[in-house]
Each structure stands twice: as structure tokens, then as C-alpha cells.
Enzyme design. Structure first.
Site, PDB file in Angstrom:
ATOM      1  N   LYS A 100       0.528   7.290   5.291  1.00 37.35           N
ATOM      2  CA  LYS A 100      -0.726   7.217   4.533  1.00 37.35           C
ATOM      3  C   LYS A 100      -1.895   7.000   5.485  1.00 37.35           C
ATOM      4  O   LYS A 100      -2.923   7.680   5.413  1.00 37.35           O
ATOM      5  CB  LYS A 100      -0.644   6.092   3.499  1.00 37.35           C
ATOM      6  CG  LYS A 100      -1.874   5.948   2.602  1.00 37.35           C
ATOM      7  CD  LYS A 100      -2.871   4.926   3.105  1.00 37.35           C
ATOM      8  CE  LYS A 100      -2.351   3.514   2.947  1.00 37.35           C
ATOM      9  NZ  LYS A 100      -3.379   2.493   3.321  1.00 37.35           N
ATOM     10  N   LYS A 144      -9.834   0.719  12.538  1.00 33.78           N
ATOM     11  CA  LYS A 144      -8.419   0.652  12.145  1.00 33.78           C
ATOM     12  C   LYS A 144      -7.725   1.982  12.412  1.00 33.78           C
ATOM     13  O   LYS A 144      -6.550   2.025  12.794  1.00 33.78           O
ATOM     14  CB  LYS A 144      -8.290   0.268  10.669  1.00 33.78           C
ATOM     15  CG  LYS A 144      -6.845   0.178  10.155  1.00 33.78           C
ATOM     16  CD  LYS A 144      -6.025  -0.863  10.902  1.00 33.78           C
ATOM     17  CE  LYS A 144      -4.570  -0.897  10.422  1.00 33.78           C
ATOM     18  NZ  LYS A 144      -4.418  -1.520   9.089  1.00 33.78           N
ATOM     19  N   THR A 158      -6.395  -0.828   4.087  1.00 31.87           N
ATOM     20  CA  THR A 158      -6.652   0.303   4.975  1.00 31.87           C
ATOM     21  C   THR A 158      -6.900   1.532   4.109  1.00 31.87           C
ATOM     22  O   THR A 158      -5.998   2.037   3.444  1.00 31.87           O
ATOM     23  CB  THR A 158      -5.470   0.558   5.919  1.00 31.87           C
ATOM     24  OG1 THR A 158      -5.285  -0.590   6.753  1.00 31.87           O
ATOM     25  CG2 THR A 158      -5.730   1.774   6.803  1.00 31.87           C
TER      26      THR A 158
END
Length: 286
Positions: free
Chosen positions: A238, A170, A95
Site C-alpha cells: 500500500k 515517509k 501513512t
């Protein structure tokens, strides 16, 4: 096929293991002892650099930490792009930002390589059980080559659009999860304060419109105040940082996501950076 897998963390280790049941796999991990353990368990081979691991591979998979880690294992010194054969395919399960994805897509194409961004959802259990959801971006022909191999550890794999579309999808996933986990935490906190049996409450409401994966898979550990498992708060922050940066760039308003990101910052201050993301309940309790 000859396959390479770069990054043997909690997700990559079992994903590479699934591939090894069907193909020849060479692995690389920054901490070599993990690669040694993987080879001892699954066979195959290990290499000391991504470049060496990628030599002769038809497809190179990666599941590393962040943008810089991904650049390091692709275009950095000893990176996979320097060792991949002409026409080989790189599939990134990390990701990361859509910007670094498009940057590496262009770098791959310049070297005669193919690149598919393929971030994953489903957590450690999904990786171990081969039940991941994979959202992809990139050229259709490249995706078509990757899909049957990814299906080895996926329950659902879809191409959403051109390069970067997988990473952007995502981001949508993480936006939805952030709101769901906060809502579930507040519901369980409210039930406790109201003197209700939390398990009984969830048994009822999970069968209606309030039901979700988070509710089904996390309510028992949340009620038990147990968070030493699952997707870490540090990783979620993150990811949410990537989300909020992109939202600012495209003019999207994400007030709830921004708020929950700060709630996760509170959890980090409590020492919970490695706790599961469902630890938002602990913030309310404490």
C-alpha cells in the site's frame, strides 16, 4: 489536555496507552471490542463515532488504514471534523497520500481547525516502547502545539515543512527500507548458498558500513524463516503504491523501489500478505 485517539490497531493501541498516562483520552475504533479492551486496560472513555469521540478534545489523533479510512473518520458521516471545537488540532499518524493530506488540511482550515500530517516509523515495537520516529508537515504553530504531546511516544519528532511534507518524508523512508530489506535478503541468501554461518556473517558485517536497523532487528527471524510479526507485506505494498504514484507525478525515477514492489507482490502470491516485510528472503529460498 483532553485528547482523542481514533484507530486502535497494532500502532494506535499502544500509542493511545502512552497518552493515557498523562492526559484524559477518549478512543474510537471501528471494531468496538478493541476500544472496550483499551478502556478496560487504560481507563478513559470510548465513543461510538469519531464525531462523538472528538467533542471537547484539544487534540484528535488518528492512526487508521488508508486514504479512504482517513476521509471516513474526518469528513465522512459521523467524522471527527463535525464534532471538533473551534481551533482544535487534528494530528494524522496514518501513512496516506500527500494529496489526501492537503485535501484534509484545507477542509480543516475551512472549519477553523488545525491539521498536522505526522506519519510514523519504528514499527510495533517502537509504538509499544514509545520510541517512534515522527515526520511532520503543517503550520509551525500547529506543530508546536502537537510536538510535546507526540514526544510522549516518540524518540524523534521533526517538522519537515508545510502540509504534506510529513507524508512525502515517509515515502522516502519506505523507499529506503525496500532497498535495505532486499539487500539484506540477498546477502543472507548468498551466505547460505556459500555454506556460511548466517549469524556469524551478520555479527561481522553489522558493525561496518552494511549495518542497519533491519539487519539488527530482523536477521535472526529471517534466518529462522519466521515472519509472523512486524510490518505486513500488504501494508508495505500500500505504501509503495503511494510512493510510485507520487514518483510518477513528480518525474522521479525509482527503478529499485518498483522492482522490490513486484517482489512483494510475489510474496503475496505465496500467501504472505500478512508476513513481515523481511519475508523477501523467503521468496529467494522458495
Amino acid at each position: 489536555m483532553n485528547l482523542t485517539f481514533l484507530g486502535l490497531g497494532v500502532m494506535g493501541y499502544p500509542m493511545a496507552g502512552h497518552l493515557a498516562k498523562h492526559h484524559d483520552v477518549t478512543v474510537y475504533n471501528r471494531t468496538a471490542s478493541k476500544a472496550e479492551a483499551w478502556v478496560a486496560e487504560h481507563g478513559g472513555a470510548m465513543a461510538s463515532t469519531p464525531e462523538q469521540a472528538a467533542q471537547g478534545a484539544d487534540i484528535v489523533f488518528a492512526c487508521v488504514g488508508n486514504d479512504d479510512d482517513l476521509r471516513g473518520v474526518t469528513t465522512g458521516a459521523g467524522g471527527a471534523f463535525h464534532g471538533m471545537k473551534d481551533g482544535a488540532l487534528f494530528v494524522d499518524h496514518t501513512t496516506v497520500s500527500a494529496a489526501v493530506t492537503r485535501e484534509l488540511y484545507d477542509a480543516a482550515r475551512a472549519k477553523g481547525l488545525n491539521f498536522v500530517d505526522a506519519p510514523i516509523s519504528g514499527g510495533q515495537a517502537g509504538a509499544e516502547n514509545g520510541q517512534l520516529s515522527i515526520m511532520c508537515g503543517g503550520d509551525q504553530d500547529a506543530y508546536a502545539r502537537a510536538e510535546p504531546v507526540m514526544n510522549i511516544y516518540a524518540k524523534l519528532c521533526r517538522r519537515i515543512g508545510e502540509s504534506g511534507a510529513g507524508q512525502t518524508t515517509k515515502m522516502c523512508n519506505q523507499i529506503a527500507i525496500a532497498g535495505l530489506v532486499q539487500g539484506l535478503s540477498e546477502a543472507l541468501h548468498f551466505a547460505q548458498k556459500a555454506g556460511l554461518d548466517g549469524e556469524a556473517v551478520v555479527e561481522v558485517i553489522s558493525q561496518g558500513a552494511a549495518g542497519s536497523w533491519q539487519m539488527q532487528n530482523r536477521y535472526k527471524t529471517m534466518l529462522a524463516d519466521h515472519y509472523d510479526h512486524g510490518f505486513a507485506v500488504d501494508w508495505m505494498r500500500k505504501d509503495l503504491g503511494i510512493v510510485l504514484e507520487n514518483a510518477n507525478a513528480i518525474g522521479a525515477s525509482l527503478p529499485v523501489t518498483a522492482l522490490v514492489d513486484q517482489f512483494y507482490k510475489d510474496v503475496q502470491k505465496m500467501g504472505g500478505g500478512r508476513w513481515d516485510t523481511s519475508s523477501l528472503l523467503k521468496r529467494l529460498r522458495d
